[in-house]
Design a protein around this motif. Structure first.
Motif, PDB file in Angstrom:
ATOM      1  N   GLU A 135       0.837  -1.215   0.000  1.00 20.07           N
ATOM      2  CA  GLU A 135       0.000   0.000   0.000  1.00 20.07           C
ATOM      3  C   GLU A 135       0.868   1.259   0.000  1.00 20.07           C
ATOM      4  O   GLU A 135       0.588   2.228  -0.715  1.00 20.07           O
ATOM      5  CB  GLU A 135      -0.915   0.001   1.230  1.00 20.07           C
ATOM      6  N   VAL A 136       1.925   1.248   0.806  1.00 24.42           N
ATOM      7  CA  VAL A 136       2.830   2.406   0.861  1.00 24.42           C
ATOM      8  C   VAL A 136       3.510   2.610  -0.485  1.00 24.42           C
ATOM      9  O   VAL A 136       3.625   3.736  -0.987  1.00 24.42           O
ATOM     10  CB  VAL A 136       3.885   2.226   1.977  1.00 24.42           C
ATOM     11  N   ALA A 137       3.961   1.513  -1.114  1.00 23.95           N
ATOM     12  CA  ALA A 137       4.634   1.605  -2.408  1.00 23.95           C
ATOM     13  C   ALA A 137       3.705   2.194  -3.463  1.00 23.95           C
ATOM     14  O   ALA A 137       4.116   3.053  -4.259  1.00 23.95           O
ATOM     15  CB  ALA A 137       5.126   0.223  -2.839  1.00 23.95           C
ATOM     16  N   THR A 138       2.466   1.741  -3.488  1.00 24.01           N
ATOM     17  CA  THR A 138       1.494   2.254  -4.464  1.00 24.01           C
ATOM     18  C   THR A 138       1.256   3.744  -4.263  1.00 24.01           C
ATOM     19  O   THR A 138       1.224   4.520  -5.227  1.00 24.01           O
ATOM     20  CB  THR A 138       0.164   1.483  -4.337  1.00 24.01           C
ATOM     21  N   ALA A 139       1.087   4.149  -3.004  1.00 23.16           N
ATOM     22  CA  ALA A 139       0.847   5.562  -2.705  1.00 23.16           C
ATOM     23  C   ALA A 139       2.065   6.415  -3.023  1.00 23.16           C
ATOM     24  O   ALA A 139       1.942   7.520  -3.576  1.00 23.16           O
ATOM     25  CB  ALA A 139       0.462   5.717  -1.234  1.00 23.16           C
ATOM     26  N   ALA A 140       3.271   5.900  -2.680  1.00 23.28           N
ATOM     27  CA  ALA A 140       4.493   6.653  -2.954  1.00 23.28           C
ATOM     28  C   ALA A 140       4.701   6.822  -4.453  1.00 23.28           C
ATOM     29  O   ALA A 140       5.117   7.889  -4.922  1.00 23.28           O
ATOM     30  CB  ALA A 140       5.696   5.942  -2.328  1.00 23.28           C
ATOM     31  N   LYS A 141       4.415   5.769  -5.217  1.00 23.35           N
ATOM     32  CA  LYS A 141       4.553   5.845  -6.679  1.00 23.35           C
ATOM     33  C   LYS A 141       3.606   6.890  -7.253  1.00 23.35           C
ATOM     34  O   LYS A 141       4.005   7.724  -8.088  1.00 23.35           O
ATOM     35  CB  LYS A 141       4.260   4.484  -7.301  1.00 23.35           C
ATOM     36  N   GLU A 174      16.601  15.417  -7.216  1.00 16.60           N
ATOM     37  CA  GLU A 174      16.994  15.382  -8.621  1.00 16.60           C
ATOM     38  C   GLU A 174      16.066  14.463  -9.433  1.00 16.60           C
ATOM     39  O   GLU A 174      16.499  13.603 -10.188  1.00 16.60           O
ATOM     40  CB  GLU A 174      18.457  14.940  -8.763  1.00 16.60           C
ATOM     41  N   ASN A 175      14.785  14.677  -9.229  1.00 13.83           N
ATOM     42  CA  ASN A 175      13.740  13.996  -9.985  1.00 13.83           C
ATOM     43  C   ASN A 175      13.756  12.479  -9.796  1.00 13.83           C
ATOM     44  O   ASN A 175      13.357  11.724 -10.685  1.00 13.83           O
ATOM     45  CB  ASN A 175      13.844  14.328 -11.483  1.00 13.83           C
ATOM     46  N   THR A 176      14.211  12.036  -8.626  1.00 16.83           N
ATOM     47  CA  THR A 176      14.239  10.619  -8.297  1.00 16.83           C
ATOM     48  C   THR A 176      13.650  10.412  -6.901  1.00 16.83           C
ATOM     49  O   THR A 176      13.965  11.171  -5.979  1.00 16.83           O
ATOM     50  CB  THR A 176      15.681  10.081  -8.327  1.00 16.83           C
ATOM     51  N   LEU A 177      12.799   9.402  -6.761  1.00 14.37           N
ATOM     52  CA  LEU A 177      12.264   9.058  -5.447  1.00 14.37           C
ATOM     53  C   LEU A 177      13.335   8.295  -4.686  1.00 14.37           C
ATOM     54  O   LEU A 177      13.736   7.189  -5.084  1.00 14.37           O
ATOM     55  CB  LEU A 177      11.001   8.201  -5.578  1.00 14.37           C
ATOM     56  N   CYS A 178      13.821   8.872  -3.591  1.00 16.44           N
ATOM     57  CA  CYS A 178      14.895   8.274  -2.794  1.00 16.44           C
ATOM     58  C   CYS A 178      14.311   7.611  -1.551  1.00 16.44           C
ATOM     59  O   CYS A 178      13.540   8.233  -0.804  1.00 16.44           O
ATOM     60  CB  CYS A 178      15.909   9.333  -2.383  1.00 16.44           C
TER      61      CYS A 178
END
Length: 710
Positions: A60-66, A147-151
């Motif tokens: 669920e967290v991964a889906t929301a973060a994406k 820099e336009n990347t999810l860290c």
């Protein structure tokens, strides 16, 4: 002087910082907005308790973060970790699934990735044919866009579970100190269940023009100037400290502060430091793990923003000889889950006894484990700074201030302690005096490596380029060990029939007496203190390879294993990695010195000398006095020969040491037989040649050109 460049344009998203603070962070507040209430509750409770997040919640967290990242134009994600290189590392993967032609981000990808463990420093833990390692999500530190990347902040461990990073032992040390501190807190307040170390990191740094940086091979290769004569005007006028910030630097500061605030880094202070070209940024206090991540991220951010302003940031501890070096002052305190700062004096006698308990325990921890603290701050760069005219010495001592020191002396000497039932005033113990320390909290004694500063301890000896997780892990562990022992001794007193308050005071008096020699209120820079410290039996480990010996001691391994922070394999691996790093740093600097001296400085000096000889001969042919020219020619010759001979000697020493198989002996040899034996001698002659040779001929950008930005 460096000419002003055109300013870089940038704008804050809003005049109000509160409108954009943390806008690039996917933390609990954003999770609360986008996750189902039951999922958010499970995630927040797992973060609070430090427990594992279940797979369905991770999904669920991964889906929301994406979804959040894609809405901000992000195309890639990465596990952001802190290997033992000292910097951060990342491997970017795209959200886009080319086969399904959609963006995907599974919970498994959030939770774990598999980088090559043998390609990072590992101290022999992982060999090339056993290369697997894992990065695992640390949910206690929020994800962010950089820099336009999810860290995704992660730990980094080997296939067999050994820690290969700074974050893993730090997290374990945070748990260790909570486990040790909470039982003592419960002697005063049964509601305390958890204690969290907090941290505020004051970051010092130098700024120079990027073009001038590129023109100095030593700065590019080694991070510091191996040669360079002090300018006529340096820091002696004390006019740079807290002075008006140069316009180019101020523009850079404003720019990186905006970007830092977007990333949730609570920067709050900026100012000029003592040396020309030196500055400081400081955030407000945060939970230690998050503060450590933020400091690493801030250094990376500052470097990238500086590049846009045609500037270069120098985080080296001593980039310019003769000027103040840069530290990373770590302001450390302990906060209970009930909101009490355990290092905050109070008007309450009960709270002040608790305050004294943790204060005395910290002093005792530093006393008992001073060599571990010294080892934690050791590096080739920091050795140039420690003991210089602006930095704490390599001797570890504690400064408390006159008021608080007097309180401890009173408590130690008072042998007739009488506490009547129901009486909360400890007049005979001097505890009633403690609130006065609030008036004295600006007396920070900047010569002390470890000073109490009102409601926290400031560990000032940490180097500016270091990852603070190393020193903070060491501090947490030694404090936890002392607190655990203290609790056992207090309980033994109580079991022996002593009233609880009397039991606490009895142990405090013993600890004060046992640790008294580590307390020092005077000038840590003075020769007198070095002599006094030797009489007291305090260590003065000036060189990192010698300071690191404590990491191979059986007692050190037992200490770290006792608190489940590092096992003996992990500890010995870190020892080897740091020795290797020291050798490589000194080796690089010695090669840079040799190259600059033989291929730049000496040819230039000879050309100038030839010109002087021609001039002297011309004067003689005219019957004029050429004595001054001849004396200069002779001086130049003397320094040329000295440089040549010492570079050859240094090279020979390096070759000899490279044959030494024992890494500890090799590192110590690089310290004594290369650095100590040759660096200053070669530098002295080169810097003298800089004064003799015409400015037009000299091949290196000079200090006066680099240090005074406008």
């Amino acid at each position: 002087m460096v000419q002003s460049r055109e300013k870089v344009s940038f704008d804050a998203p809003s005049p109000k910082i509160s409108d954009y603070f943390g806008s690039e962070v996917f933390g609990l507040s954003k999770m609360k907005d986008v996750l189902a209430p039951t999922v958010y509750k499970r995630v927040s409770e797992a973060i609070e308790k430090g427990s594992k997040i279940d797979s369905s919640s991770a999904e669920e967290v991964a889906t929301a973060a994406k979804a959040w990242a894609l809405s901000k134009g992000v195309t890639h994600y990465t596990h952001w970790f802190q290997p033992l290189t000292g910097s951060t590392a990342e491997k970017h993967d795209t959200f886009f699934d080319a086969h399904a032609k959609i963006e995907r981000f599974k919970g498994s990808a959030l939770v774990q990735q598999e980088p090559d463990a043998s390609s990072f420093p590992n101290g022999g833990i992982r060999t090339t044919f056993e290369a697997r390692g894992y990065t695992a999500w640390d949910p206690s530190s929020p994800m962010f866009i950089f820099e336009n990347t999810l860290c995704i902040p992660t730990i980094f461990v080997s296939y067999t579970g050994e820690a290969l990073d700074y974050k893993t032992p730090l997290l374990k040390s945070v748990e260790a100190i909570s486990n040790a501190a909470a039982p003592i807190c419960q002697l005063f307040d049964r509601n305390v269940k958890k204690v969290v170390p907090s941290l505020g990191v004051e970051q010092e740094y130098f700024v120079i023009d990027k073009a001038l940086y590129a023109a100095r091979p030593d700065l590019v290769m080694a991070g510091r100037t191996v040669f360079g004569h002090n300018p006529a005007r340096g820091q002696q006028l004390d006019d740079h400290y807290f002075g008006s910030i140069p316009s180019r630097v101020k523009a850079f500061m404003k720019h990186f502060e905006i970007e830092a605030l977007k990333l949730g880094i609570p920067v709050s202070t900026r100012h000029n430091e003592v040396a020309p070209g030196q500055f400081e940024v400081a955030p407000v206090f945060e939970e230690m793990n998050k503060a450590t991540d933020h400091n690493q991220l801030l250094m990376d951010l500052m470097d990238k923003v500086a590049d846009q302003h045609h500037l270069k940031i120098l985080f080296h501890e001593k980039p310019f000889a003769g000027l103040n070096g840069s530290g990373k002052h770590n302001n450390w305190s302990l906060i209970t889950d009930t909101g009490v700062n355990l290092f905050q004096p109070s008007n309450s006698a009960r709270e002040n006894l608790q305050f004294l308990t943790f204060l005395v325990a910290t002093v005792k921890a530093v006393h008992d484990h001073a060599d571990i603290l010294r080892a934690s701050i050791g590096s080739a760069g920091n050795d140039f700074r420690l003991g210089a005219n602006e930095a704490p010495p390599a001797i570890i001592s504690v400064f408390l201030g006159s008021t608080l020191s007097g309180v401890l002396d009173e408590l130690e000497k008072n042998g007739n302690i009488k506490i009547e039932k129901g009486d909360n005033m400890y007049m005979k113990l001097g505890i009633s005096k403690i609130p006065e320390i609030i008036l004295d909290n600006t007396d920070r004694n900047r010569t002390s490596p470890f000073a109490f500063t009102g409601n926290k301890f400031e560990f000032r000896a940490v180097g500016s380029s270091s990852n603070v997780a190393g020193p903070m892990t060491a501090l947490n562990v030694i404090a936890a060990d002392t607190l655990r022992t203290m609790y056992k001794e207090i309980q033994a007193e109580i079991d022996g029939g002593a009233e609880k308050k009397i039991a606490i005071v009895n142990v405090l008096r013993k600890y004060i007496k046992d640790s008294k020699r580590v307390r020092f209120e005077g000038d840590g820079y003075s020769e007198e203190w070095a002599n006094e410290a030797e009489k007291r039996g305090l260590s003065n480990l000036k060189s990192t390879p010698f300071a690191l010996d404590v990491l191979s001691a059986k007692s050190t391994a037992e200490l770290y294993e006792r608190h489940k922070v590092l096992n003996v394999t992990e500890l010995h691996a870190r020892h080897e990695i740091r020795l290797e790093n020291y050798i490589m740093k000194v080796q690089i600097e010695s090669r840079v010195m040799g190259d600059l001296a033989l291929n730049h400085v000496i040819p230039t000096a000879i050309r100038y000398q030839t010109k002087l000889i021609e001039n002297a001969n011309g004067l003689k042919s005219l019957g004029l006095d050429a004595k001054a020219a001849i004396e200069t020619i002779s001086e130049i010759s003397k320094h040329i020969e000295s440089v040549k001979a010492n570079v050859i000697g240094m090279t020979d020493a390096r070759r000899r040491l490279n044959k030494e198989e024992d890494i500890a002996k090799r590192a110590k040899g690089y310290s004594t037989d290369v650095k100590d034996a040759y660096f200053d001698t070669i530098r002295y002659s080169v810097d003298k040649l800089e004064l003799f040779v015409d400015d037009e001929f000299w091949p290196l950008v000079k200090y006066r050109e680099m240090l005074f930005l406008r």
